[in-house]
Design an enzyme around this catalytic site. Structure first.
Site, PDB file in Angstrom:
ATOM      1  N   LYS A  66       0.941  -1.132   0.009  1.00 55.32           N
ATOM      2  CA  LYS A  66       0.114   0.097  -0.054  1.00 55.32           C
ATOM      3  C   LYS A  66       0.752   1.375  -0.038  1.00 55.32           C
ATOM      4  CE  LYS A  66      -2.180   2.931   2.230  1.00 55.32           C
ATOM      5  NZ  LYS A  66      -1.743   4.431   1.996  1.00 55.32           N
TER       6      LYS A  66
ATOM      7  N   GLY B 297       5.429   4.424   9.805  1.00 58.66           N
ATOM      8  CA  GLY B 297       4.430   5.652  10.061  1.00 58.66           C
ATOM      9  C   GLY B 297       4.363   5.917  11.340  1.00 58.66           C
ATOM     10  N   SER B 298       3.070   6.610  11.455  1.00 56.39           N
ATOM     11  CA  SER B 298       3.051   7.251  13.030  1.00 56.39           C
ATOM     12  C   SER B 298       2.928   6.201  13.833  1.00 56.39           C
ATOM     13  CB  SER B 298       1.749   7.964  12.722  1.00 56.39           C
ATOM     14  OG  SER B 298       0.714   7.334  12.659  1.00 56.39           O
TER      15      SER B 298
ATOM     16  N   GLY C 222       0.398   2.935  14.027  1.00 61.81           N
ATOM     17  CA  GLY C 222       1.277   1.541  14.197  1.00 61.81           C
ATOM     18  C   GLY C 222       0.619   0.930  15.452  1.00 61.81           C
TER      19      GLY C 222
ATOM     20  N   GLU D   4       7.873   0.236  12.501  1.00 63.25           N
ATOM     21  CA  GLU D   4       8.807   1.572  12.721  1.00 63.25           C
ATOM     22  C   GLU D   4       8.156   2.630  12.856  1.00 63.25           C
ATOM     23  OE1 GLU D   4      11.587   4.099  12.984  1.00 63.25           O
ATOM     24  OE2 GLU D   4      11.504   4.015  10.683  1.00 63.25           O
TER      25      GLU D   4
ATOM     26  N   CYS E  77      12.356  10.163  10.683  1.00 64.54           N
ATOM     27  CA  CYS E  77      12.454   9.520  11.886  1.00 64.54           C
ATOM     28  C   CYS E  77      13.591   9.819  12.737  1.00 64.54           C
ATOM     29  CB  CYS E  77      12.136   8.044  11.765  1.00 64.54           C
ATOM     30  SG  CYS E  77      11.133   7.560  10.505  1.00 64.54           S
TER      31      CYS E  77
ATOM     32  N   GLU F 166       7.031  14.282  19.029  1.00 63.45           N
ATOM     33  CA  GLU F 166       7.849  14.246  17.768  1.00 63.45           C
ATOM     34  C   GLU F 166       7.247  15.420  16.880  1.00 63.45           C
ATOM     35  OE1 GLU F 166       7.119  10.968  14.865  1.00 63.45           O
ATOM     36  OE2 GLU F 166       9.361  10.981  14.601  1.00 63.45           O
TER      37      GLU F 166
HETATM   38  C1  UN1 Z   1      13.860   8.019   8.521  1.00 57.49           C
HETATM   39  O1  UN1 Z   1      14.788   8.696   9.297  1.00 57.49           O
HETATM   40  O2  UN1 Z   1      12.780   8.160   8.394  1.00 57.49           O
HETATM   41  O3  UN1 Z   1      19.275   7.126   8.462  1.00 57.49           O
HETATM   42  C2  UN1 Z   1      14.695   7.092   7.614  1.00 57.49           C
HETATM   43  C3  UN1 Z   1      18.880   7.991   7.453  1.00 57.49           C
HETATM   44  C4  UN1 Z   1      18.307   7.436   6.140  1.00 57.49           C
HETATM   45  C5  UN1 Z   1      16.881   6.875   6.486  1.00 57.49           C
HETATM   46  C6  UN1 Z   1      16.088   7.516   7.196  1.00 57.49           C
HETATM   47  N1  UN1 Z   1      19.161   6.663   5.537  1.00 57.49           N
HETATM   48  O4  UN1 Z   1      18.823   9.162   7.660  1.00 57.49           O
END
Ligand code: UN1
Length: 512
Positions: free
Chosen positions: A190, A242-243, A247, A264, A298, A400
């Site tokens: 998706k 995602g959020s 999640g 994640e 993230c 966040e």
């Molecule tokens: C993310 O932070 O959502 O480590 C992924 C990083 C990238 C991947 C980030 N290689 O900044």
């Protein structure tokens, strides 16, 4: 991580806008309902990147049926042969890197150098993980009975549902798709509703590489499609980025249905800047960690925990650099910071800036504004924002924000700094700038995060190391590296008794 919930689009779409389709059983098809949604450029909402099928449970049903039908053939294809197709996929991604990057910037907003990095991460992931096709090591061990052989091997988990976010439109789908395929699973993706084109580009490349029909399927759309995938009886595993809110709901549903789930989710990452740090290097790292991808990672450096002895100097240098950042359309080579993804995200971020100013009463050092005039009027632009003199418990230090906002917190001793970094509900990434090896190793040991950097920002993970976080960031799984194989395969222990008689483990005495 923030997640889009609203359809983008300002009604200006013309019939000439290019239509894209779902990919089901090797065919490019519209949605069952005949409905479409617009993919809008966040730097210029008058620019419609494409029109995509708005899918529902019926589309998901068809995609799952196609994935189920092709499962046996794909599972029985020898892993090194599956990998050969993936190496071919890597070549196609490499050849088209420039076009994919430009299309990604247009639909997602981040600057071209960063979308180039995103596609590169998908290429790296594809080559690295395809190599596993000739490893996928199991092991043998000794059985406790004579004339008996014991071994262990990986088997595919079955049909995988992959739900992907907007911020890494090709890298994150590849982190899930490639290991799922090399392990012998079939998938339904998706796509992220704000960035469906990059997923389509990835999947078209899979088609071109010769991955058999039905092995990879894509449905585009919103939460309705995602929810149908999560609750589908034939789906064995859900991998979600995602959020935290979404999640958690996915995890609850998967627990009820006894599905494997890998999550994640959010982060509230911090950099510690010690009094012995190379300040210029720490300023560079903080700038990149906090404002790269407009802070929509993230792993973004959304807290800077700075030693009181160097606090004034660091804050002054950082603010100077932040004020010089050029905000604009990511397609413009002069832009440092692009827009944020959509209206809802923008409102959330501006809301946090208000909280920082009023409820938290931290000191606003620069930025804080919504850019909506002149060249900014049709996009979702926010000034890069720095709060200083913040306390660790403030909302802007705890929650966040997922935007171009960072919060500086002073401290006076390393253990206090570590406590501040660990004192949030997330545990994705952390960093320390110091020249002192003892302090670096102490921090590496005590920072309770899935990723930790020394003399570098909290972003920049490489695909051959595990990616994921502790506490509220995830549910114990790791993507990337070889560790991801533990998500997409299950262990099978195999015993072969060649004694020609019944031998009872744990019961029969073995003569020594
Ligand atoms: C993310 O932070 O959502 O480590 C992924 C990083 C990238 C991947 C980030 N290689 O900044």
């Amino acid at each position: 991580m923030a997640k889009a919930k609203i359809a983008k689009g300002n009604g200006k779409a013309k019939s000439s806008v290019k239509k894209y389709h779902n990919y089901i059983g090797g065919k490019w098809v519209g949605s069952a309902s005949g409905e479409w949604f617009d993919n809008v450029n966040p730097a210029d909402t008058g620019d419609i990147v494409g029109r995509f099928p708005k899918s529902n449970a019926e589309d998901v049903d068809r995609a799952v049926a196609a994935a189920r039908e092709s499962a046996t053939r794909w599972r029985r294809t020898p892993a090194p042969k599956r990998a050969e197709l993936l190496f071919r996929l890597g070549e196609i991604l490499r050849t088209n890197k420039q076009r994919y990057s430009e299309e990604m910037t247009r639909e997602m907003g981040k600057v071209l150098t960063e979308t180039g990095g995103d596609v590169q991460e998908a290429i790296d992931c594809t080559y690295y993980t395809a190599g596993e096709g000739r490893r996928l090591h199991g092991f043998t061990t000794k059985a406790e009975m004579p004339d008996k052989y014991a071994m262990c091997e990986r088997q595919p988990v079955g049909l995988c549902g992959l739900i992907t976010p907007f911020n890494f439109p090709m890298a994150i789908p590849s982190w899930k798709l490639i290991p799922a395929l090399v392990c012998g699973n079939t998938v339904v993706i998706k796509s992220g509703e704000d960035v469906p084109l990059s997923t389509i580009n990835l999947v078209k490349a899979c088609e071109e590489a010769g991955i058999p029909k039905g092995v990879v399927n894509v449905v585009n759309g919103f939460g309705e499609a995602g929810a149908a995938l999560v609750s589908h009886d034939d789906v064995r595993l859900i991998s979600f980025t995602g959020s935290t809110d979404t999640g958690r709901k996915i995890a609850e549903q998967c627990a009820r249905d006894n599905k494997i789930v890998s999550l994640e989710m959010g982060g509230k990452n911090a950099i510690i800047i010690m009094d012995d740090a190379d300040i210029d290097n720490a300023v560079e790292g903080s700038l990149w960690g906090a404002f790269g991808t407009s802070g929509q990672r993230c792993t973004a450096s959304s807290r800077l925990v700075v030693h009181k002895k160097v606090y004034k100097k660091f804050v002054q240098k950082l603010v100077e650099r932040v004020m010089a950042l050029r905000v604009g359309n990511g397609l413009d080579k002069k832009t440092d910071v692009g827009p944020v993804i959509n209206q809802q995200a923008m409102e959330k971020i501006l809301g946090y800036i208000e909280i920082g100013k009023n409820e938290d009463k931290a000191k606003l050092m620069c930025g804080g504004g919504h850019l909506n005039k002149g060249k900014y009027r049709n996009g979702y632009f926010i000034e890069p924002t720095v709060f200083a003199d913040a306390a660790p418990g403030m909302r802007i230090s705890q929650e966040e924000i997922f935007g171009p906002v960072t919060t500086i917190i002073p401290f006076s001793d390393l253990d206090e700094a570590i406590e501040i970094v660990n004192g949030v509900k997330y545990g994705l990434s952390s960093a320390i700038y110091t020249q002192d090896v003892n302090r670096a190793f102490h921090a590496m040991q005590e920072l309770y995060t899935g990723i930790c950097y020394v003399n570098s920002a909290t972003i920049g993970a490489e695909v051959h190391l595990p990616f994921g976080g502790t506490k509220g960031t995830g549910n114990g799984h790791r993507e990337a590296g070889t560790q991801v194989l533990d998500i997409f395969s299950e262990w099978k222990a195999i015993y072969v008794d060649y004694s020609g008689r019944l031998q009872k483990a744990q019961i029969d005495e073995v003569e020594i």
